[in-house]
Structures are given as structure tokens and as C-alpha cells.
Design a protein around this motif. Structure first.
Motif, PDB file in Angstrom:
ATOM      1  N   SER A   1       4.597  12.926  -3.367  1.00 12.38           N
ATOM      2  CA  SER A   1       3.442  12.024  -3.449  1.00 12.38           C
ATOM      3  C   SER A   1       3.762  10.674  -2.821  1.00 12.38           C
ATOM      4  CB  SER A   1       2.963  11.858  -4.894  1.00 12.38           C
ATOM      5  OG  SER A   1       3.953  11.249  -5.686  1.00 12.38           O
TER       6      SER A   1
ATOM      7  N   THR B   1       4.747   7.261   9.675  1.00 15.41           N
ATOM      8  CA  THR B   1       4.860   8.505  10.431  1.00 15.41           C
ATOM      9  C   THR B   1       6.003   9.325   9.859  1.00 15.41           C
ATOM     10  OG1 THR B   1       4.122   7.368  12.424  1.00 15.41           O
ATOM     11  CG2 THR B   1       5.254   9.462  12.738  1.00 15.41           C
TER      12      THR B   1
ATOM     13  N   VAL C   1       2.244   7.927   4.326  1.00 14.63           N
ATOM     14  CA  VAL C   1       1.571   8.428   5.522  1.00 14.63           C
ATOM     15  C   VAL C   1       0.101   7.989   5.525  1.00 14.63           C
ATOM     16  CG1 VAL C   1       0.785  10.539   6.687  1.00 14.63           C
ATOM     17  CG2 VAL C   1       3.163  10.322   5.926  1.00 14.63           C
ATOM     18  N   THR C   2      -0.543   8.054   4.391  1.00  5.19           N
ATOM     19  CA  THR C   2      -1.932   7.597   4.280  1.00  5.19           C
ATOM     20  C   THR C   2      -2.042   6.116   4.648  1.00  5.19           C
ATOM     21  OG1 THR C   2      -2.428   9.247   2.582  1.00  5.19           O
ATOM     22  CG2 THR C   2      -3.886   7.325   2.681  1.00  5.19           C
ATOM     23  N   ALA C   3      -1.013   5.333   4.317  1.00  2.93           N
ATOM     24  CA  ALA C   3      -1.013   3.899   4.615  1.00  2.93           C
ATOM     25  C   ALA C   3      -0.628   3.599   6.066  1.00  2.93           C
ATOM     26  CB  ALA C   3      -0.064   3.171   3.666  1.00  2.93           C
ATOM     27  N   GLY C   4      -0.129   4.607   6.805  1.00  2.98           N
ATOM     28  CA  GLY C   4       0.184   4.390   8.212  1.00  2.98           C
ATOM     29  C   GLY C   4       1.594   4.727   8.647  1.00  2.98           C
TER      30      GLY C   4
ATOM     31  N   ASP D   1       7.951   3.338   9.306  1.00  2.40           N
ATOM     32  CA  ASP D   1       6.801   2.482   9.064  1.00  2.40           C
ATOM     33  C   ASP D   1       6.223   1.977  10.388  1.00  2.40           C
ATOM     34  OD1 ASP D   1       8.065   0.007   9.835  1.00  2.40           O
ATOM     35  OD2 ASP D   1       8.875  -0.253   7.827  1.00  2.40           O
TER      36      ASP D   1
ATOM     37  N   LYS E   1       0.818  -1.219   0.000  1.00  2.00           N
ATOM     38  CA  LYS E   1       0.000   0.000   0.000  1.00  2.00           C
ATOM     39  C   LYS E   1       0.847   1.260   0.000  1.00  2.00           C
ATOM     40  CE  LYS E   1      -3.957  -1.643   2.589  1.00  2.00           C
ATOM     41  NZ  LYS E   1      -4.449  -1.727   3.951  1.00  2.00           N
ATOM     42  N   ALA E   2       1.845   1.304   0.878  1.00  2.00           N
ATOM     43  CA  ALA E   2       2.599   2.541   1.103  1.00  2.00           C
ATOM     44  C   ALA E   2       3.644   2.800   0.036  1.00  2.00           C
ATOM     45  CB  ALA E   2       3.281   2.486   2.476  1.00  2.00           C
TER      46      ALA E   2
ATOM     47  N   GLU F   1       3.374  11.139   0.931  1.00  2.00           N
ATOM     48  CA  GLU F   1       1.939  11.304   1.214  1.00  2.00           C
ATOM     49  C   GLU F   1       1.242   9.942   1.193  1.00  2.00           C
ATOM     50  OE1 GLU F   1      -1.846  13.267  -1.058  1.00  2.00           O
ATOM     51  OE2 GLU F   1      -0.030  14.490  -0.956  1.00  2.00           O
ATOM     52  N   ARG F   2       1.557   9.118   0.207  1.00  2.00           N
ATOM     53  CA  ARG F   2       0.975   7.771   0.107  1.00  2.00           C
ATOM     54  C   ARG F   2       1.382   6.912   1.303  1.00  2.00           C
ATOM     55  NH1 ARG F   2       1.942   3.654  -4.994  1.00  2.00           N
ATOM     56  NH2 ARG F   2       1.099   1.801  -3.976  1.00  2.00           N
TER      57      ARG F   2
END
Length: 148
Positions: free
Chosen positions: A84, A95, A90-93, A114, A22-23, A87-88
């Protein structure tokens, strides 16, 4: 395989594979689970490089960064668009450890951690610079690490 391939120990390596997919857009290459359901060996491709993973095995002295209360290792990723990418992540979890910014050595650069405690630096190369130009652009760090 490249000459150097990171082999990450994770508490929950199967979940780490899903996070990296995902990330970081990782592609799962293989997964070998033991009879206890723990990951004995896993491998993902991030860009053109492989990263191997395994679950923690305390009896073998194999512990991840969370159990060790941190990591001295940062894994570096070169990506086409660092903003980007982070950002991706961080959206996936992930920090943010160091926000993305223009670095004095000619990269746009940042760092994330992560959910498994591994630290990743991420950069997009912006401009070529000579060593002399980098030295001239380097900030004065003489007070770094001092209190007060």
C-alpha cells in the motif's frame, strides 16, 4: 535527530516536501525560504526519521539527481505495509523502479523513484532468517551484467 539524516538537494524542494507528504505521509517540521523564494532549509519527518531538503544551488555546486542525470544513493524505508505504501507513492507521482515482491532475505521489497530523481527502497519485514538461510535462498547471479 538520528545519527544519520539524509539531506536531499532537489530542483523544487518546496514541491518535494508536498510530494513526500502525499506519497510517504511525511510531516513537515520546518521550512526556511530565502529572499528569492528558494528553500534554504526544510525538514520533514517520515516515520521516526527526519529528512532535510534544500533547493539546488549550482553556484555552490549543490545539484540534485536530475541535474546530475541520476543518483548513486538509495534511501531505505521500513514500513508496515510495503504494497500500500508503494501504491500511494505511485499515485502521488513516483515511478516504480523495482516492483514489490518477496525478497530472498525475508522482506517484501520494492523500489521507487520520486519526481525529483531520488531513489527509495521500501520494505516490510516478513520473516527472520539466519545468514545461512539467506545464502541458501540467494539466487545465482553469476550471469548478471553479461550481454547475450
Amino acid at each position: 535527530m538520528r545519527t544519520v539524516t539524509p539531506h536531499l538537494v532537489c530542483a523544487g524542494a518546496a514541491k518535494a516536501i508536498e510530494f513526500y507528504k502525499k506519497a510517504f505521509g511525511a510531516e513537515e517540521m520546518m521550512r526556511l525560504e530565502g529572499p528569492d523564494g528558494k528553500l534554504w532549509h526544510g525538514c520533514v519527518r517520515i516515520g521516526d526519521s527526519l529528512v532535510m531538503l534544500v533547493d539546488e544551488a549550482p553556484d555552490w555546486g549543490s545539484l540534485g539527481p536530475k541535474a546530475l542525470k541520476g543518483t548513486p544513493v538509495t534511501i531505505h524505508l521500513n514500513v508496515p505495509d510495503v504494497d500500500s505504501f508503494v501504491e500511494r507513492a505511485v499515485t502521488a507521482g513516483a515511478t516504480v523502479v523495482m516492483p514489490v515482491d518477496d525478497a530472498f532475505w525475508g522482506d517484501r521489497y520494492g523500489q521507487v523513484e520520486d519526481p525529483f530523481g531520488h531513489r527509495w527502497s521500501v520494505a516490510t519485514h516478513v520473516k527472520d532468517m539466519t545468514l545461512e538461510e539467506i545464502k541458501a535462498a540467494m539466487p545465482d547471479m553469476s550471469g548478471c551484467g553479461t550481454k547475450g
